[in-house]
Design a protein around this motif. Structure first.
Motif, PDB file in Angstrom:
ATOM      1  N   CYS A  64      77.902  54.427  61.508  1.00  0.00           N
ATOM      2  CA  CYS A  64      76.884  54.643  60.477  1.00  0.00           C
ATOM      3  C   CYS A  64      76.586  56.118  60.302  1.00  0.00           C
ATOM      4  O   CYS A  64      76.439  56.604  59.185  1.00  0.00           O
ATOM      5  CB  CYS A  64      75.605  53.884  60.826  1.00  0.00           C
ATOM      6  SG  CYS A  64      75.803  52.107  60.719  1.00  0.00           S
ATOM      7  N   THR A  65      76.502  56.825  61.401  1.00  0.00           N
ATOM      8  CA  THR A  65      76.258  58.268  61.326  1.00  0.00           C
ATOM      9  C   THR A  65      77.410  58.959  60.617  1.00  0.00           C
ATOM     10  O   THR A  65      77.197  59.805  59.737  1.00  0.00           O
ATOM     11  CB  THR A  65      76.055  58.844  62.739  1.00  0.00           C
ATOM     12  OG1 THR A  65      74.962  58.168  63.358  1.00  0.00           O
ATOM     13  CG2 THR A  65      75.767  60.330  62.690  1.00  0.00           C
ATOM     14  N   GLU A  66      78.636  58.598  60.953  1.00  0.00           N
ATOM     15  CA  GLU A  66      79.809  59.179  60.284  1.00  0.00           C
ATOM     16  C   GLU A  66      79.824  58.829  58.801  1.00  0.00           C
ATOM     17  O   GLU A  66      80.197  59.652  57.963  1.00  0.00           O
ATOM     18  CB  GLU A  66      81.092  58.689  60.952  1.00  0.00           C
ATOM     19  CG  GLU A  66      81.295  59.264  62.344  1.00  0.00           C
ATOM     20  CD  GLU A  66      82.449  58.619  63.084  1.00  0.00           C
ATOM     21  OE1 GLU A  66      83.026  57.612  62.587  1.00  0.00           O
ATOM     22  OE2 GLU A  66      82.758  59.098  64.188  1.00  0.00           O
ATOM     23  N   TYR A  67      79.410  57.627  58.474  1.00  0.00           N
ATOM     24  CA  TYR A  67      79.334  57.174  57.084  1.00  0.00           C
ATOM     25  C   TYR A  67      78.402  58.079  56.271  1.00  0.00           C
ATOM     26  O   TYR A  67      78.759  58.561  55.199  1.00  0.00           O
ATOM     27  CB  TYR A  67      78.839  55.721  57.071  1.00  0.00           C
ATOM     28  CG  TYR A  67      78.514  55.153  55.722  1.00  0.00           C
ATOM     29  CD1 TYR A  67      79.514  54.669  54.890  1.00  0.00           C
ATOM     30  CD2 TYR A  67      77.193  55.070  55.288  1.00  0.00           C
ATOM     31  CE1 TYR A  67      79.213  54.124  53.653  1.00  0.00           C
ATOM     32  CE2 TYR A  67      76.876  54.529  54.063  1.00  0.00           C
ATOM     33  CZ  TYR A  67      77.891  54.055  53.245  1.00  0.00           C
ATOM     34  OH  TYR A  67      77.581  53.524  52.026  1.00  0.00           O
ATOM     35  N   TYR A  68      77.207  58.335  56.790  1.00  0.00           N
ATOM     36  CA  TYR A  68      76.260  59.195  56.070  1.00  0.00           C
ATOM     37  C   TYR A  68      76.692  60.655  56.095  1.00  0.00           C
ATOM     38  O   TYR A  68      76.450  61.391  55.139  1.00  0.00           O
ATOM     39  CB  TYR A  68      74.842  59.016  56.621  1.00  0.00           C
ATOM     40  CG  TYR A  68      74.231  57.725  56.151  1.00  0.00           C
ATOM     41  CD1 TYR A  68      73.860  57.564  54.824  1.00  0.00           C
ATOM     42  CD2 TYR A  68      74.058  56.658  57.019  1.00  0.00           C
ATOM     43  CE1 TYR A  68      73.323  56.369  54.375  1.00  0.00           C
ATOM     44  CE2 TYR A  68      73.514  55.462  56.577  1.00  0.00           C
ATOM     45  CZ  TYR A  68      73.157  55.328  55.252  1.00  0.00           C
ATOM     46  OH  TYR A  68      72.633  54.142  54.807  1.00  0.00           O
TER      47      TYR A  68
END
Length: 102
Positions: A64-68
């Motif tokens: 999720c962090t990489e996604y954002y």
């Protein structure tokens, strides 16, 4: 409209940290995404993103962090804090705004 973006940026710049609830950082939100990117990378603002747990948050926290980070085109994710929020606006059993105080 440009004046509104500048005013919003100035208001966010004066904040200690920024919480985002319900905003998806989509591709057609380029101006707002750029505003957040500048706040994070140029002003060192920590941004807390509360993502509903039925969507992106089904992935693990790192994903999720990489996604954002990709969505915002950030060079680093160190100032992104991602939370899974439920239908009642709770994070891990407590109301969302209390989750950032810990």
């Amino acid at each position: 409209m440009l004046r509104r973006y500048v005013d919003l940026y100035d208001d966010f710049k004066d904040c200690d940290e920024i919480e985002v609830i319900g905003f998806g950082f989509n591709g057609d939100d380029g101006h707002i995404n750029g505003l957040f990117r500048s706040l994070i990378e140029d002003k060192d603002k920590v941004v807390h993103i509360f993502q509903h747990n039925s969507g992106t948050m089904k992935k693990n926290k790192r994903q999720c962090t990489e996604y954002y980070q990709r969505k915002l085109r950030l060079s680093s994710s160190k100032d992104l804090k991602i939370y899974s929020i439920d239908d009642n606006r709770f994070v891990n059993g407590e109301i969302w705004y209390k989750s950032i105080l810990n």
